[in-house]
Design a protein around this motif. Structure first.
Motif, PDB file in Angstrom:
ATOM      1  N   ARG A  47      34.937  51.115  42.171  1.00  0.00           N
ATOM      2  CA  ARG A  47      34.522  51.581  40.840  1.00  0.00           C
ATOM      3  C   ARG A  47      34.673  50.465  39.810  1.00  0.00           C
ATOM      4  O   ARG A  47      35.601  49.664  39.888  1.00  0.00           O
ATOM      5  N   THR A  48      33.741  50.431  38.849  1.00  0.00           N
ATOM      6  CA  THR A  48      33.713  49.386  37.837  1.00  0.00           C
ATOM      7  C   THR A  48      33.775  49.997  36.450  1.00  0.00           C
ATOM      8  O   THR A  48      33.009  50.915  36.140  1.00  0.00           O
ATOM      9  N   GLY A  70      36.835  40.555  36.566  1.00  0.00           N
ATOM     10  CA  GLY A  70      35.435  40.810  36.882  1.00  0.00           C
ATOM     11  C   GLY A  70      34.586  39.968  35.959  1.00  0.00           C
ATOM     12  O   GLY A  70      35.091  39.387  34.986  1.00  0.00           O
ATOM     13  N   PRO A  71      33.293  39.880  36.221  1.00  0.00           N
ATOM     14  CA  PRO A  71      32.430  39.047  35.373  1.00  0.00           C
ATOM     15  C   PRO A  71      32.180  39.693  34.011  1.00  0.00           C
ATOM     16  O   PRO A  71      32.342  40.901  33.839  1.00  0.00           O
ATOM     17  N   LEU A  72      31.791  38.864  33.075  1.00  0.00           N
ATOM     18  CA  LEU A  72      31.358  39.393  31.785  1.00  0.00           C
ATOM     19  C   LEU A  72      30.098  38.668  31.344  1.00  0.00           C
ATOM     20  O   LEU A  72      29.849  37.528  31.728  1.00  0.00           O
ATOM     21  N   VAL A  73      29.301  39.369  30.567  1.00  0.00           N
ATOM     22  CA  VAL A  73      28.067  38.828  30.009  1.00  0.00           C
ATOM     23  C   VAL A  73      28.262  38.801  28.500  1.00  0.00           C
ATOM     24  O   VAL A  73      28.627  39.816  27.899  1.00  0.00           O
ATOM     25  N   LEU A 126      32.511  43.786  33.109  1.00  0.00           N
ATOM     26  CA  LEU A 126      32.296  44.557  34.338  1.00  0.00           C
ATOM     27  C   LEU A 126      33.535  44.345  35.206  1.00  0.00           C
ATOM     28  O   LEU A 126      33.582  43.426  36.020  1.00  0.00           O
ATOM     29  N   LEU A 127      34.534  45.187  34.989  1.00  0.00           N
ATOM     30  CA  LEU A 127      35.847  44.971  35.577  1.00  0.00           C
ATOM     31  C   LEU A 127      36.217  46.078  36.559  1.00  0.00           C
ATOM     32  O   LEU A 127      35.800  47.233  36.380  1.00  0.00           O
ATOM     33  N   PRO A 128      37.044  45.747  37.563  1.00  0.00           N
ATOM     34  CA  PRO A 128      37.524  46.792  38.455  1.00  0.00           C
ATOM     35  C   PRO A 128      38.211  47.892  37.632  1.00  0.00           C
ATOM     36  O   PRO A 128      38.888  47.603  36.635  1.00  0.00           O
ATOM     37  N   GLU A 129      38.025  49.115  38.029  1.00  0.00           N
ATOM     38  CA  GLU A 129      38.557  50.265  37.297  1.00  0.00           C
ATOM     39  C   GLU A 129      40.030  50.054  36.946  1.00  0.00           C
ATOM     40  O   GLU A 129      40.837  49.683  37.797  1.00  0.00           O
ATOM     41  N   GLY A 130      40.359  50.251  35.666  1.00  0.00           N
ATOM     42  CA  GLY A 130      41.737  50.169  35.203  1.00  0.00           C
ATOM     43  C   GLY A 130      42.228  48.773  34.860  1.00  0.00           C
ATOM     44  O   GLY A 130      43.363  48.612  34.431  1.00  0.00           O
ATOM     45  N   SER A 131      41.398  47.755  35.009  1.00  0.00           N
ATOM     46  CA  SER A 131      41.816  46.374  34.733  1.00  0.00           C
ATOM     47  C   SER A 131      41.950  46.115  33.238  1.00  0.00           C
ATOM     48  O   SER A 131      41.251  46.711  32.421  1.00  0.00           O
ATOM     49  N   GLU A 132      42.809  45.161  32.901  1.00  0.00           N
ATOM     50  CA  GLU A 132      42.876  44.644  31.538  1.00  0.00           C
ATOM     51  C   GLU A 132      41.593  43.852  31.278  1.00  0.00           C
ATOM     52  O   GLU A 132      40.972  43.348  32.212  1.00  0.00           O
ATOM     53  N   LEU A 133      41.220  43.692  30.006  1.00  0.00           N
ATOM     54  CA  LEU A 133      40.009  42.936  29.680  1.00  0.00           C
ATOM     55  C   LEU A 133      40.156  41.468  30.046  1.00  0.00           C
ATOM     56  O   LEU A 133      39.179  40.812  30.409  1.00  0.00           O
TER      57      LEU A 133
END
Length: 154
Positions: A47-48, A70-73, A126-133
């Protein structure tokens, strides 16, 4: 005779639906940026969390060294963001441009505003569920390139 058959067959074919105009919907373009090349985004399995955020970096400010899980745009709405990457390369991204920051500890970086006006970024994470930014990272010593390790703050 063939012509008569075709005309008769056309009468049996249902007309294809054409697009209809929408109604009661409005939209606002918040920011638009053009990449300097091909953009490719891949997320991790599972989940993302998708988070959209506005970030302002005041003149002289920095994000501190950090990474993302996760990646960011990102789109630079105003100002010019100067990023130093893990290999000490420097990338300047002016207003109207976009970029992707890849994920992982091998992609630590710092963003700085070396200009006189605020840098405004519009960022989709677009981060794994529950991740910090973002996660704090050790500074890279790029002193030879004029980028000594800054105090960590984001």
């Amino acid at each position: 005779m063939a012509l008569v058959g075709c005309v008769a067959a056309l009468g049996l074919v249902r007309p294809v639906a054409v697009a209809t105009p929408g109604g009661g919907v409005s939209g606002t373009v918040l920011a638009k940026g053009t990449s300097t090349g091909k953009l490719e985004v891949r997320t991790l399995d599972g989940r993302t969390d998708v988070t959209f955020r506005t970030i302002t970096v005041e003149p002289g400010g920095s994000t501190g060294w950090h990474t993302h899980r996760g990646p960011l745009v990102a789109v630079v709405k105003s100002g010019t963001l100067t990023r130093t990457l893990d290999d000490c390369s420097v990338q300047e991204t002016p207003a109207g441009s976009s970029f992707i920051e890849p994920s992982g500890v091998g992609h630590r970086h710092i963003g700085r505003n070396l200009g006189t006006e605020p840098v405004v970024l519009w960022v989709t994470y677009l981060l794994p569920e529950g991740s910090e930014l973002s996660d704090d990272a050790e500074a890279v010593d790029c002193g030879a390139e004029g980028w000594p390790a800054p105090p960590a703050h984001r």
